[in-house]
Design an enzyme around this catalytic site. Structure first.
Site, short mmCIF file in Angstrom:
data_model
loop_
_atom_site.label_atom_id
_atom_site.label_comp_id
_atom_site.label_asym_id
_atom_site.label_seq_id
_atom_site.Cartn_x
_atom_site.Cartn_y
_atom_site.Cartn_z
N LYS A 1 0.87 -1.19 0.00
CA LYS A 1 0.00 0.00 0.00
C LYS A 1 0.89 1.22 0.00
O LYS A 1 2.01 1.18 0.52
CB LYS A 1 -0.88 0.01 1.25
CG LYS A 1 -2.12 0.85 1.11
CD LYS A 1 -3.18 0.10 0.34
CE LYS A 1 -4.50 0.78 0.30
NZ LYS A 1 -5.54 -0.12 -0.23
N GLY B 1 -24.36 3.61 1.37
CA GLY B 1 -23.29 4.14 0.51
C GLY B 1 -23.59 3.78 -0.93
O GLY B 1 -23.72 2.59 -1.26
N TYR B 2 -23.74 4.81 -1.78
CA TYR B 2 -24.13 4.51 -3.15
C TYR B 2 -23.10 5.05 -4.12
O TYR B 2 -23.38 5.85 -5.01
CB TYR B 2 -25.54 5.09 -3.42
CG TYR B 2 -26.35 4.22 -4.34
CD1 TYR B 2 -26.43 2.85 -4.14
CD2 TYR B 2 -27.05 4.76 -5.42
CE1 TYR B 2 -27.16 2.04 -4.99
CE2 TYR B 2 -27.78 3.96 -6.28
CZ TYR B 2 -27.82 2.60 -6.05
OH TYR B 2 -28.54 1.78 -6.90
N GLY B 3 -21.84 4.59 -3.93
CA GLY B 3 -20.75 4.93 -4.85
C GLY B 3 -20.45 3.72 -5.70
O GLY B 3 -21.34 2.91 -6.00
N ASN B 4 -19.18 3.55 -6.06
CA ASN B 4 -18.80 2.45 -6.94
C ASN B 4 -19.20 1.08 -6.36
O ASN B 4 -19.89 0.29 -7.01
CB ASN B 4 -17.29 2.51 -7.20
CG ASN B 4 -16.82 1.35 -8.05
OD1 ASN B 4 -16.58 0.26 -7.55
ND2 ASN B 4 -16.70 1.55 -9.35
N ALA B 5 -18.79 0.81 -5.12
CA ALA B 5 -19.06 -0.51 -4.53
C ALA B 5 -20.56 -0.73 -4.33
O ALA B 5 -21.10 -1.79 -4.68
CB ALA B 5 -18.31 -0.65 -3.21
N GLY B 6 -21.25 0.26 -3.78
CA GLY B 6 -22.67 0.13 -3.46
C GLY B 6 -23.55 -0.03 -4.69
O GLY B 6 -24.43 -0.91 -4.74
P1 NAD Z 1 -17.17 5.98 -3.55
O1 NAD Z 1 -16.50 7.25 -3.20
O2 NAD Z 1 -17.44 5.65 -4.97
O3 NAD Z 1 -18.61 5.92 -2.79
C1 NAD Z 1 -18.77 6.13 -1.44
C2 NAD Z 1 -20.26 6.34 -1.18
O4 NAD Z 1 -20.48 6.43 0.22
C3 NAD Z 1 -20.81 7.64 -1.78
O5 NAD Z 1 -22.07 7.38 -2.35
C4 NAD Z 1 -21.00 8.55 -0.57
O6 NAD Z 1 -22.08 9.46 -0.74
C5 NAD Z 1 -21.35 7.52 0.48
N1 NAD Z 1 -21.19 7.99 1.84
C6 NAD Z 1 -20.21 8.78 2.36
N2 NAD Z 1 -20.48 9.02 3.65
C7 NAD Z 1 -21.62 8.35 3.96
C8 NAD Z 1 -22.39 8.21 5.12
N3 NAD Z 1 -22.04 8.80 6.25
N4 NAD Z 1 -23.50 7.44 5.06
C9 NAD Z 1 -23.88 6.83 3.91
N5 NAD Z 1 -23.19 6.94 2.78
C10 NAD Z 1 -22.07 7.70 2.80
O7 NAD Z 1 -16.35 4.85 -2.83
P2 NAD Z 1 -16.29 3.29 -3.17
O8 NAD Z 1 -15.17 3.05 -4.10
O9 NAD Z 1 -17.65 2.78 -3.49
O10 NAD Z 1 -15.81 2.74 -1.75
C11 NAD Z 1 -16.73 2.51 -0.70
C12 NAD Z 1 -16.10 1.56 0.30
O11 NAD Z 1 -15.75 0.35 -0.36
C13 NAD Z 1 -14.80 2.07 0.94
O12 NAD Z 1 -14.71 1.58 2.25
C14 NAD Z 1 -13.73 1.42 0.10
O13 NAD Z 1 -12.51 1.28 0.80
C15 NAD Z 1 -14.38 0.09 -0.16
N6 NAD Z 1 -13.78 -0.59 -1.32
C16 NAD Z 1 -13.98 -0.14 -2.58
C17 NAD Z 1 -13.38 -0.78 -3.65
C18 NAD Z 1 -13.58 -0.32 -5.07
O14 NAD Z 1 -13.04 -0.97 -5.98
N7 NAD Z 1 -14.35 0.74 -5.32
C19 NAD Z 1 -12.57 -1.92 -3.42
C20 NAD Z 1 -12.40 -2.38 -2.12
C21 NAD Z 1 -13.02 -1.70 -1.07
#
Ligand code: NAD
Length: 423
Positions: free
Chosen positions: A110, A225-230
């Site tokens: 990392k 959480g509605y980003g990439n993972a959600g």
């Molecule tokens: P992202 O930035 O695309 O999305 C994050 C989401 O969480 C956003 O919709 C944001 O509005 C929401 N959020 C922030 N604060 C919040 C709260 N208090 N309550 C509810 N929602 C909230 O991030 P991501 O890439 O989807 O990552 C999310 C999690 O998944 C992180 O913990 C990350 O480490 C983990 N993760 C992601 C990946 C990946 O490939 N994207 C891989 C491994 C782990």
């Protein structure tokens, strides 16, 4: 799991696994500390002509199973530079365990730079000079057979392509895509990388549902959480027949017991900036979202969302940790007693690293697979990881989190012992 001191948390999880595996102290100590932590000074000429010094890190935890692998983040945690070093060390250890759980032949690394490009509003030129300087500073310790970084918090394919470019030129080979993953498709990236974490999480949930004899068709799902993972977890679960009933983002949470259309909610969020206000839904609190009666809860936002108090009120059958560290250590025994199955983060969100691995394989052979080929190879890794973890959880009568660590640590020790120590 980032709560308090992430490095202490990482060691505690390792110690639990070593205890169950009855490992001696020397082996435990060998597995604890990273093999190498590089801290670099990064002088950058800013747009105003002045020089600013940044600090960067690369932690290489373990490479007994293959080259180090893990993201590079641009972030400024509250604890400052020293805290970031500990965090990066802990995250590099979790990468070792994550790769081992799903049996990809890579180790754990990392890295990062102490900077917040969003709040500090760095210009594109400043960011590129910083990225290229960092690539130069770590170039001696990375490489397709040494250490393969990837995007992480606030870094994207753009930075990966710049790091690849610097590395290739310094190595005198010009084009070396296998040095880094998460690249744009035009630079040797892989299909399915953008959906990887959500798709992998959905595969894990499908396996958990089978184990619990829970029908996915009609199963009720809550996504925090509605980003990439959600979003991609929601989309693929919906394709498997599940019903998404509640969703949240940083602005709030919504519910509709009759079901929410995952793609329409995303389109609404993209248009208005939030899921809140989506037609036909009701706004609820974060606590209510997490403790809503449902079959599957997917924390996909931040760390430390489910503590012991929240855990006592949970009404789900499966928790799939798409986010890293969403559950605090004090919540685990409560969840176990309630017989809720937890799919721990190192397994539930390992789809990303699986496809990073497959990207590296494609780069090394210079031949590229279709979306379905990549997805199905990833599925094999995830399904085996889930089944192996479940078997150990039954064998040792422990929760899935500990079982995943026992599986991972056991695999790394096996590789370490097979190779032996030299010099
Ligand atoms: P992202 O930035 O695309 O999305 C994050 C989401 O969480 C956003 O919709 C944001 O509005 C929401 N959020 C922030 N604060 C919040 C709260 N208090 N309550 C509810 N929602 C909230 O991030 P991501 O890439 O989807 O990552 C999310 C999690 O998944 C992180 O913990 C990350 O480490 C983990 N993760 C992601 C990946 C990946 O490939 N994207 C891989 C491994 C782990």
């Amino acid at each position: 799991m980032v709560q308090g001191d992430p490095w202490k948390n990482a060691l505690k999880q390792l110690d639990d696994a070593c205890h169950i595996l009855k490992l001696d102290k020397g082996t435990r100590d060998y597995l604890a500390e990273p093999n190498k932590v590089l801290r670099v000074k990064l002088p950058v000429k800013m747009d105003n002509g002045k020089i600013r010094i940044f600090t960067g890190f690369r932690s290489q935890h373990n490479n007994d199973r293959g080259p180090y692998k893990g993201g590079i983040r641009y972030f400024n945690p509250e604890g400052g530079v020293e805290y970031m070093e500990k965090e990066v060390k802990a995250l590099s250890a979790w990468m070792t365990w994550k790769c081992a759980v799903v049996d990809v032949p890579l180790g754990g690394g990392k890295g990062g730079i102490y900077v917040n490009p969003k709040t500090e509003k760095l210009s594109e030129g400043e960011l590129e000079r910083l990225t290229r300087r960092f690539a130069f500073a770590i170039s001696e310790i990375i490489g397709p057979k040494k250490d393969i970084p990837a995007p992480d918090v606030y870094t994207t394919g753009k930075e990966m392509a710049q790091i690849m470019d610097v590395y290739g030129k310094l190595a005198g080979v010009e084009y070396e895509p296998g040095v880094i993953t998460g690249k744009p498709l035009s630079q040797g990236g892989s299909l399915a990388r953008n959906v990887a974490t959500g798709l992998g999480c959905a595969y894990c949930i499908r396996e958990a549902a089978k184990t619990l004899r829970l029908k996915l068709r009609g199963a009720r799902v809550v996504i925090q959480g509605y980003g990439n993972a959600g979003t991609f977890t929601a989309e693929y679960l919906e394709k498997m027949g599940a019903k998404i009933i509640a969703i949240s983002d940083s602005k709030g949470s919504i519910i509709n017991q009759n079901g929410l259309d995952s793609k329409k909610v995303l389109a609404f969020k993209e248009k208005t900036g939030s899921v809140v206000g989506y037609p036909g839904s009701k706004k609820i609190s974060t606590q209510d979202l997490l403790t809503t009666k449902c079959d599957i809860l997917v924390p996909a936002a931040l760390e430390n969302q489910i503590n012991a108090a929240v855990a006592k009120k949970l009404q789900c059958k499966i928790i799939a940790e798409a986010a890293n560290g969403p559950t605090t250590p004090d919540a685990d025994p409560v969840i176990y007693d309630k017989k809720i199955m937890v799919i721990p983060d190192i397994l539930a969100n390992s789809g990303g690293v699986c496809i990073s691995y497959l990207e590296w394989v494609q780069n090394n052979m210079g031949y590229y697979w279709s979306f379905d080929e990549v997805a199905s190879k990833m599925e094999n890794h995830i399904v085996r990881g889930f089944r192996d973890t479940l078997a150990l959880s039954k064998k040792h009568k422990i929760d899935m989190r500990r079982a995943a660590m026992v599986l991972a640590v056991g695999r790394v020790v096996e590789a370490f012992k097979a190779k032996g120590l030299w010099p």
